[in-house]
Design a protein around this motif. Structure first.
Motif, mmCIF file in Angstrom:
data_model
loop_
_atom_site.group_PDB
_atom_site.id
_atom_site.type_symbol
_atom_site.label_atom_id
_atom_site.label_comp_id
_atom_site.label_asym_id
_atom_site.label_seq_id
_atom_site.Cartn_x
_atom_site.Cartn_y
_atom_site.Cartn_z
ATOM 1 N N HIS A 112 0.829 -1.207 0.000
ATOM 2 C CA HIS A 112 0.000 0.000 0.000
ATOM 3 C C HIS A 112 0.861 1.253 0.000
ATOM 4 N N ALA A 113 0.436 2.225 -0.813
ATOM 5 C CA ALA A 113 1.125 3.522 -0.871
ATOM 6 C C ALA A 113 0.628 4.405 0.257
ATOM 7 N N SER A 114 1.367 4.419 1.349
ATOM 8 C CA SER A 114 1.081 5.353 2.427
ATOM 9 C C SER A 114 1.919 6.613 2.192
ATOM 10 N N SER A 115 2.293 7.316 3.236
ATOM 11 C CA SER A 115 2.944 8.613 3.035
ATOM 12 C C SER A 115 3.499 9.113 4.356
ATOM 13 N N VAL A 116 4.414 10.083 4.281
ATOM 14 C CA VAL A 116 4.841 10.805 5.479
ATOM 15 C C VAL A 116 3.643 11.450 6.155
ATOM 16 N N GLY A 117 2.564 11.689 5.392
ATOM 17 C CA GLY A 117 1.372 12.313 5.948
ATOM 18 C C GLY A 117 0.660 11.466 6.983
ATOM 19 N N VAL A 118 0.999 10.194 7.120
ATOM 20 C CA VAL A 118 0.343 9.341 8.114
ATOM 21 C C VAL A 118 0.828 9.659 9.527
ATOM 22 N N TYR A 119 1.983 10.310 9.649
ATOM 23 C CA TYR A 119 2.591 10.512 10.954
ATOM 24 C C TYR A 119 1.983 11.689 11.707
ATOM 25 N N ALA A 120 1.974 11.562 13.037
ATOM 26 C CA ALA A 120 1.602 12.671 13.902
ATOM 27 C C ALA A 120 2.671 13.761 13.787
ATOM 28 N N MET A 152 -6.894 0.396 8.883
ATOM 29 C CA MET A 152 -7.484 -0.786 8.238
ATOM 30 C C MET A 152 -6.432 -1.867 8.048
ATOM 31 N N LEU A 153 -5.246 -1.467 7.615
ATOM 32 C CA LEU A 153 -4.179 -2.445 7.395
ATOM 33 C C LEU A 153 -3.740 -3.087 8.710
ATOM 34 N N ASP A 154 -3.769 -2.313 9.803
ATOM 35 C CA ASP A 154 -3.439 -2.891 11.111
ATOM 36 C C ASP A 154 -4.381 -4.048 11.432
ATOM 37 N N GLU A 155 -5.674 -3.841 11.183
ATOM 38 C CA GLU A 155 -6.663 -4.893 11.467
ATOM 39 C C GLU A 155 -6.450 -6.106 10.557
ATOM 40 N N ILE A 156 -6.145 -5.829 9.286
ATOM 41 C CA ILE A 156 -5.915 -6.933 8.347
ATOM 42 C C ILE A 156 -4.701 -7.756 8.779
ATOM 43 N N GLU A 157 -3.639 -7.086 9.165
ATOM 44 C CA GLU A 157 -2.442 -7.803 9.626
ATOM 45 C C GLU A 157 -2.749 -8.680 10.840
ATOM 46 N N SER A 158 -3.573 -8.143 11.745
ATOM 47 C CA SER A 158 -3.914 -8.897 12.950
ATOM 48 C C SER A 158 -4.787 -10.103 12.631
ATOM 49 N N ASP A 159 -5.740 -9.913 11.718
ATOM 50 C CA ASP A 159 -6.700 -10.983 11.419
ATOM 51 C C ASP A 159 -6.193 -11.984 10.388
ATOM 52 N N HIS A 160 -5.201 -11.596 9.588
ATOM 53 C CA HIS A 160 -4.721 -12.460 8.495
ATOM 54 C C HIS A 160 -3.184 -12.501 8.528
ATOM 55 N N PRO A 161 -2.619 -13.190 9.494
ATOM 56 C CA PRO A 161 -1.161 -13.172 9.662
ATOM 57 C C PRO A 161 -0.387 -13.800 8.509
ATOM 58 N N THR A 162 -1.028 -14.596 7.675
ATOM 59 C CA THR A 162 -0.298 -15.203 6.554
ATOM 60 C C THR A 162 -0.160 -14.247 5.367
ATOM 61 N N LEU A 163 -0.948 -13.182 5.339
ATOM 62 C CA LEU A 163 -0.859 -12.207 4.261
ATOM 63 C C LEU A 163 0.311 -11.258 4.538
ATOM 64 N N ARG A 164 1.159 -11.105 3.555
ATOM 65 C CA ARG A 164 2.287 -10.173 3.697
ATOM 66 C C ARG A 164 1.810 -8.755 3.367
ATOM 67 N N VAL A 165 1.765 -7.889 4.377
ATOM 68 C CA VAL A 165 1.299 -6.513 4.215
ATOM 69 C C VAL A 165 2.479 -5.561 4.362
ATOM 70 N N VAL A 166 2.654 -4.690 3.360
ATOM 71 C CA VAL A 166 3.758 -3.728 3.363
ATOM 72 C C VAL A 166 3.202 -2.348 3.066
ATOM 73 N N ARG A 167 3.708 -1.333 3.783
ATOM 74 C CA ARG A 167 3.322 0.046 3.502
ATOM 75 C C ARG A 167 4.586 0.841 3.173
ATOM 76 N N LEU A 168 4.580 1.552 2.079
ATOM 77 C CA LEU A 168 5.663 2.480 1.756
ATOM 78 C C LEU A 168 5.216 3.888 2.126
ATOM 79 N N ARG A 169 6.091 4.611 2.832
ATOM 80 C CA ARG A 169 5.784 5.971 3.276
ATOM 81 C C ARG A 169 6.800 6.945 2.687
ATOM 82 N N PRO A 170 6.578 7.355 1.441
ATOM 83 C CA PRO A 170 7.526 8.284 0.813
ATOM 84 C C PRO A 170 7.273 9.733 1.209
#
Length: 359
Positions: A112-120, A152-170
């Protein structure tokens, strides 16, 4: 490897397709709301037209994702900034549709294409790692949406541990072909872009918290490729040096820094946005003043990623693209046609900055 790229015709998507064309063992499938022409980096691919915010998007995407090894979600709308419902529909609900379809189709990796904008809000003279608080900058809808999609991705990672989830934060992503697009999204039709062809900006607004990071689109594409090939999970900050601050910009563009307090920058953005003179609301200024600087050590150590071009070189290329009205006529998002919203031709047709769709 079969990879489906959602939002494949924009700034990062175009760069990623260019990069993947050099990898003979990767089959790329493109998904976009408005399909490109069969030329350049878009040629020879299997394409699907999907509006990710539409009610039937999860069903459409599930069929497209069947048999894919990975899904890369790049779909995002910056404009129209005066239509908050439209942005939420595409950015939050659209991302949810992509995530649900990836789960239904049983893909092996979701990137998933995340961003520096996700940060506090964070420091401007130190660098934060991927563990920094991810609550966004509340005044920015862009930042709020990035934070929501990562939850949403946090929940997916918790519920589906076999799925490889990656976020890029450019950080800010620059390339020449995106010059006109970025000008439309962030400056509007009144920007005298032709004056930039000399690489000279006589005056630059200066504030001690206007310190941002940039990166070339091709280097972001290289990071995505490394993520697809490596058995990694979690988040990766992606940015090049040096930090783009008023001093660096003044030296680069031979301008004079003019001190401007933050409240004045926000006020000018808010008023000109309300008057439909430009497409950027005050939330973008607040995000620029508050977003932290990112440490990219994890990308270097686990992906072997290092930028091939520094941030100043990437920014120079973007400014040259702005001045030359660069774009790609074969890609709707990158199209430099004068009739587009955010261009003078669009303004003469009543298409005001920050309004109108598609943008």
């Amino acid at each position: 490897m079969r990879v489906v790229i959602v939002g494949a015709t924009g700034n990062a998507g175009t760069a990623l397709l260019r990069r993947l064309r050099t990898e003979p063992d990767i089959e790329a499938i493109g998904v976009a709301r408005r399909l490109p022409e069969d030329t350049g980096p878009y040629a020879g691919l299997q394409w699907h037209s999907v509006d990710v915010g539409h009610d039937d998007a999860p069903d459409q995407l599930t069929g497209i994702f069947q048999g894919a090894d990975a899904v890369v979600n790049l779909a995002w709308q910056i404009q129209p900034s005066h239509d908050a419902r439209r942005l939420y529909r595409t950015n939050v609900l659209g991302s949810r549709a992509v995530f649900r379809a990836a789960l239904r189709a049983g893909v092996g990796a979701l990137v998933h294409a995340s961003s520096v904008g996700v940060y506090a809000p964070g420091p401007k003279w130190a660098y934060v790692k991927e563990t920094w608080l991810r609550t966004g900058v509340p005044e920015s809808s862009y930042s709020r949406h990035k934070a929501l999609t990562e939850r949403m991705l946090d929940e997916i990672e918790s519920d589906h541990p076999t799925l490889r989830v990656v976020r890029l934060r450019p950080g800010l992503i620059f390339q020449r072909d995106a010059g006109t697009e970025i000008g439309r999204y962030f400056a509007g039709p009144l920007l005298p872009a032709r004056l930039l062809r000399f690489g000279w900006l006589p005056a630059l607004p200066a504030n001690r918290r206007l310190r941002l990071q940039g990166v070339h689109a091709d280097d972001v594409a290289d990071a995505y490729l490394r993520v697809l090939r490596a058995d990694v999970r979690g988040a990766f900050n992606i940015a090049a040096g040096p930090v783009l601050d008023p001093g660096v910009l003044a030296r680069t563009f031979h301008g004079v820094p003019v001190p401007v307090p933050g409240f004045a920058l926000e006020g000018a953005a808010a008023l000109s946005w309300l008057l439909r003179l430009q497409p950027v609301d005050r939330g973008w200024v607040r995000l620029a003043l508050k977003a932290p600087l990112m440490c990219c050590d994890r990308a270097a150590s686990e992906l072997g990623w290092r930028p091939s071009r520094d941030a100043v070189e990437a920014l120079r290329e973007l400014v040259a693209g702005l001045a030359e009205r660069a774009g790609r006529p074969d890609s709707p998002p990158l199209d430099a046609a004068a009739s587009q919203p955010g261009r003078l031709g669009g303004l003469l047709r009543g298409r005001l900055p920050g309004t109108g769709d598609p943008y």
